[in-house]
Scaffold this active site. Structure first.
Site, PDB file in Angstrom:
ATOM      1  N   ASP A 196      43.504   7.474  16.486  1.00 32.39           N
ATOM      2  CA  ASP A 196      44.445   6.455  16.021  1.00 32.39           C
ATOM      3  C   ASP A 196      45.511   7.084  15.112  1.00 32.39           C
ATOM      4  O   ASP A 196      45.263   8.111  14.476  1.00 32.39           O
ATOM      5  CB  ASP A 196      43.647   5.386  15.251  1.00 32.39           C
ATOM      6  N   HIS A 201      52.631  10.449  20.202  1.00 36.35           N
ATOM      7  CA  HIS A 201      51.670  10.583  21.308  1.00 36.35           C
ATOM      8  C   HIS A 201      51.708  12.009  21.878  1.00 36.35           C
ATOM      9  O   HIS A 201      50.675  12.545  22.273  1.00 36.35           O
ATOM     10  CB  HIS A 201      51.966   9.555  22.402  1.00 36.35           C
ATOM     11  N   LEU A 254      31.892  22.773  27.477  1.00 38.50           N
ATOM     12  CA  LEU A 254      32.192  21.485  26.831  1.00 38.50           C
ATOM     13  C   LEU A 254      32.572  20.431  27.867  1.00 38.50           C
ATOM     14  O   LEU A 254      33.412  20.684  28.734  1.00 38.50           O
ATOM     15  CB  LEU A 254      33.359  21.658  25.849  1.00 38.50           C
TER      16      LEU A 254
HETATM   17  C1  FPP Z   1      46.271   4.554  19.253  1.00 40.73           C
HETATM   18  O1  FPP Z   1      47.023   4.669  18.101  1.00 40.73           O
HETATM   19  C2  FPP Z   1      46.447   5.671  20.172  1.00 40.73           C
HETATM   20  C3  FPP Z   1      46.754   5.544  21.484  1.00 40.73           C
HETATM   21  C4  FPP Z   1      46.902   4.240  22.154  1.00 40.73           C
HETATM   22  C5  FPP Z   1      47.014   6.703  22.357  1.00 40.73           C
HETATM   23  C6  FPP Z   1      46.216   7.939  22.081  1.00 40.73           C
HETATM   24  C7  FPP Z   1      46.646   8.963  23.038  1.00 40.73           C
HETATM   25  C8  FPP Z   1      46.727  10.272  22.773  1.00 40.73           C
HETATM   26  C9  FPP Z   1      46.334  10.882  21.497  1.00 40.73           C
HETATM   27  C10 FPP Z   1      47.168  11.190  23.842  1.00 40.73           C
HETATM   28  C11 FPP Z   1      46.016  11.648  24.663  1.00 40.73           C
HETATM   29  C12 FPP Z   1      46.485  12.072  25.959  1.00 40.73           C
HETATM   30  C13 FPP Z   1      45.833  12.801  26.858  1.00 40.73           C
HETATM   31  C14 FPP Z   1      46.386  12.918  28.166  1.00 40.73           C
HETATM   32  C15 FPP Z   1      44.595  13.517  26.604  1.00 40.73           C
HETATM   33  P1  FPP Z   1      48.585   4.720  17.947  1.00 40.73           P
HETATM   34  O2  FPP Z   1      49.005   6.071  18.239  1.00 40.73           O
HETATM   35  O3  FPP Z   1      49.203   3.653  18.712  1.00 40.73           O
HETATM   36  O4  FPP Z   1      48.857   4.605  16.431  1.00 40.73           O
HETATM   37  P2  FPP Z   1      49.416   3.492  15.479  1.00 40.73           P
HETATM   38  O5  FPP Z   1      48.209   2.657  15.154  1.00 40.73           O
HETATM   39  O6  FPP Z   1      49.886   4.299  14.339  1.00 40.73           O
HETATM   40  O7  FPP Z   1      50.512   2.711  16.119  1.00 40.73           O
END
Ligand code: FPP
Length: 247
Positions: A26, A43, A137
């Protein structure tokens, strides 16, 4: 390579009983906004951090790392953000797949891939296929995953098997687990959520029944191998009784 990483992080590998770590990644959006960047930049930084943390987890002796990349609820986000998240796996695996294969990582997916854009589902299935003989892993990516959905699908699949005479009525917990998307993984030992929020958000509800929970203030892009090590050290201090009494 593994020992080199362990040395790099000053890690003593003693994590025998923390086999399965799950992470709710998150805070990408807030991290980016705080730096004056678009949420999508968060992201991208977050996806690069998946590689960093997978390598660190492997060096620390973790065997299964299950990461929440896109939930069944994340479709509610803007069209632009959803589109970006759907394209990320392609960038991610193009950039890092060779290294993952070299390191012996096995990539596995949980979630309903059939409901993803066809190109995204293809990339994810190819990553699974290419790495299926690896025994290192297990890097499990939850994509279009929701625990309620998983449990409903499992109940339906079981009912269908009963109707078709392929299963007996009255299965036990172990029997039911065979219908879950995580059927090949052990239960989660440690669930970590980054960026200070303290909720589970429909993630692995069955699988975390006896997991230890850790909520850390760092956002996912700021979650370093040292923070992972801190979480594992904290885990080692926990007294896991699984509902029993300490002897
Ligand atoms: C939630 O918090 C996070 C997500 C919906 C996306 C998480 C995705 C990644 C870390 C990329 C992973 C990708 C691959 C292909 C492995 P948020 O980022 O929306 O955070 P916020 O609560 O600050 O808005």
């Amino acid at each position: 390579m593994k020992n080199a990483n362990a040395l790099q992080y000053g890690i003593i590998c003693c994590m025998k009983n923390c086999e399965h770590v799950a992470i709710i990644m998150d805070g990408n959006g807030r991290w980016a906004t705080a730096q004056g960047l678009p949420r999508t930049a968060g992201h991208m930084a977050g996806s690069d951090n998946v590689r960093t943390i997978a390598i660190a987890a492997d060096a620390l002796g973790v065997k299964y790392l299950t990461l929440y990349a896109f939930s069944t609820e994340n479709w509610k986000r803007s069209k632009e953000e959803v589109g970006y998240l759907m394209n990320l796996p392609s960038f991610f695996f193009r950039k890092y797949m060779k290294e993952f294969l070299d390191r012996g990582f096995r990539i596995r997916m949980i979630g309903e891939l059939d409901d993803l854009p066809a190109a995204t589902a293809k990339v994810l299935r190819e990553a699974e296929e290419e790495s299926k003989k690896n025994s290192g892993l297990s890097l499990n990516i939850a994509m279009n995953y929701g625990s309620h959905r998983e449990l409903v699908l499992a109940a339906n699949a079981y009912a269908k098997d009963v109707l078709e005479g392929k299963a007996e009525l009255g299965i036990d917990e172990a029997g039911f687990e065979k219908y879950l998307m995580t059927k090949d993984f052990p239960p989660v030992d440690l669930l970590i959520r980054t960026s200070g929020e303290e909720r589970i958000s429909n993630y692995l509800l069955w699988q975390i029944a006896y997991a230890e929970l850790e909520f850390v203030p760092e956002s996912w892009p700021e979650f370093t191998p040292e923070v992972l090590k801190r979480c594992l050290d904290e885990y080692m201090t926990r007294d896991r009784r699984f509902g029993g009494v300490k002897q």
